[in-house]
Design a protein around this motif. Structure first.
Motif, PDB file in Angstrom:
ATOM      1  N   ALA A  43      70.526  52.089   0.594  1.00  0.00           N
ATOM      2  CA  ALA A  43      69.886  51.666  -0.650  1.00  0.00           C
ATOM      3  C   ALA A  43      70.920  51.223  -1.679  1.00  0.00           C
ATOM      4  CB  ALA A  43      69.049  52.814  -1.218  1.00  0.00           C
ATOM      5  N   GLY A  44      72.199  51.484  -1.404  1.00  0.00           N
ATOM      6  CA  GLY A  44      73.263  51.163  -2.355  1.00  0.00           C
ATOM      7  C   GLY A  44      73.801  49.756  -2.220  1.00  0.00           C
ATOM      8  N   LYS A  45      75.069  49.612  -2.585  1.00  0.00           N
ATOM      9  CA  LYS A  45      75.696  48.295  -2.643  1.00  0.00           C
ATOM     10  C   LYS A  45      76.471  47.944  -1.375  1.00  0.00           C
ATOM     11  CE  LYS A  45      76.358  48.880  -7.584  1.00  0.00           C
ATOM     12  NZ  LYS A  45      77.294  49.101  -8.658  1.00  0.00           N
ATOM     13  N   LYS A  46      76.636  48.902  -0.460  1.00  0.00           N
ATOM     14  CA  LYS A  46      77.471  48.677   0.709  1.00  0.00           C
ATOM     15  C   LYS A  46      76.655  48.643   1.990  1.00  0.00           C
ATOM     16  CE  LYS A  46      80.469  52.055  -0.192  1.00  0.00           C
ATOM     17  NZ  LYS A  46      81.596  52.938  -0.011  1.00  0.00           N
ATOM     18  N   VAL A  47      77.185  47.931   2.965  1.00  0.00           N
ATOM     19  CA  VAL A  47      76.578  47.863   4.283  1.00  0.00           C
ATOM     20  C   VAL A  47      76.614  49.261   4.919  1.00  0.00           C
ATOM     21  CG1 VAL A  47      78.700  47.254   5.493  1.00  0.00           C
ATOM     22  CG2 VAL A  47      76.537  46.475   6.375  1.00  0.00           C
ATOM     23  N   PRO A  48      75.585  49.625   5.680  1.00  0.00           N
ATOM     24  CA  PRO A  48      75.579  50.936   6.333  1.00  0.00           C
ATOM     25  C   PRO A  48      76.812  51.113   7.214  1.00  0.00           C
ATOM     26  CG  PRO A  48      73.513  49.782   6.697  1.00  0.00           C
ATOM     27  CD  PRO A  48      74.430  48.828   6.013  1.00  0.00           C
ATOM     28  N   LEU A  49      77.353  52.282   7.248  1.00  0.00           N
ATOM     29  CA  LEU A  49      78.523  52.648   8.039  1.00  0.00           C
ATOM     30  C   LEU A  49      79.792  51.939   7.583  1.00  0.00           C
ATOM     31  CD1 LEU A  49      76.806  52.514  11.536  1.00  0.00           C
ATOM     32  CD2 LEU A  49      77.011  54.478  10.035  1.00  0.00           C
ATOM     33  N   GLY A  50      79.719  51.203   6.499  1.00  0.00           N
ATOM     34  CA  GLY A  50      80.893  50.539   5.953  1.00  0.00           C
ATOM     35  C   GLY A  50      81.569  49.586   6.915  1.00  0.00           C
ATOM     36  N   GLY A  51      80.799  49.015   7.832  1.00  0.00           N
ATOM     37  CA  GLY A  51      81.356  48.079   8.793  1.00  0.00           C
ATOM     38  C   GLY A  51      82.218  48.736   9.857  1.00  0.00           C
TER      39      GLY A  51
END
Length: 153
Positions: A43-51
């Protein structure tokens, strides 16, 4: 049980422990090819798992609500990550991959509308010698390790 060639440790690749929704029969759908992708969202600003989940990484599966026994593994064949999306864009993203995801109504409601989404295509799924793992206090549904032996009991 024979050890597959691809399982041999590969430099620079992570190993993942991923929870599959037992109520939605995700593992069963993967085994029968009714499903070839899994999804994660944020739901935040980053892609899940941070790539950090990459093509070629090994992925181990455990079902939610079960006995915490890992029974299958596979390879991540493809990763498709979104940028930050509007709710409508997010719904369209999920719709694009719904055939491969084969999401239940509850899963669809959970993921469609998230700001950031990622889908992971699964390949070479196979049963393994079942094992238990150390959950500790980690409540994530996707755990990234250098080697699965770090959390294996």
């Amino acid at each position: 049980m024979a050890v597959s060639e691809w399982y041999q440790s590969k430099e620079g690749r992570a190993e993942h422990l991923v929870y599959l929704n037992s109520k939605a029969k995700e593992l069963e759908k993967l085994l029968t090819n009714e499903k070839t992708m899994i999804i994660r969202g944020a739901a935040g600003k980053k892609v899940p798992l941070g790539g950090r989940a990459k093509i070629g990484d090994i992925i181990y599966f455990v079902e939610t609500g079960g006995n915490m026994i890992v029974t299958h593994r596979a390879i991540i064949k493809d990763v498709i990550e979104s940028e930050k999306m509007t709710p409508d864009e997010s719904i369209a993203f999920v719709e694009t991959y719904q055939k491969e995801l084969n999401l239940s109504t509850e899963q669809y409601k959970r993921w469609a509308g998230k700001k950031c989404l990622a889908v992971f295509e699964i390949d070479k799924l196979e049963a393994i010698e079942p094992f238990k793992y150390r959950r500790d206090k980690n409540m994530d549904d996707w755990i990234i390790t250098e080697t699965i032996h770090d959390i294996k009991l």
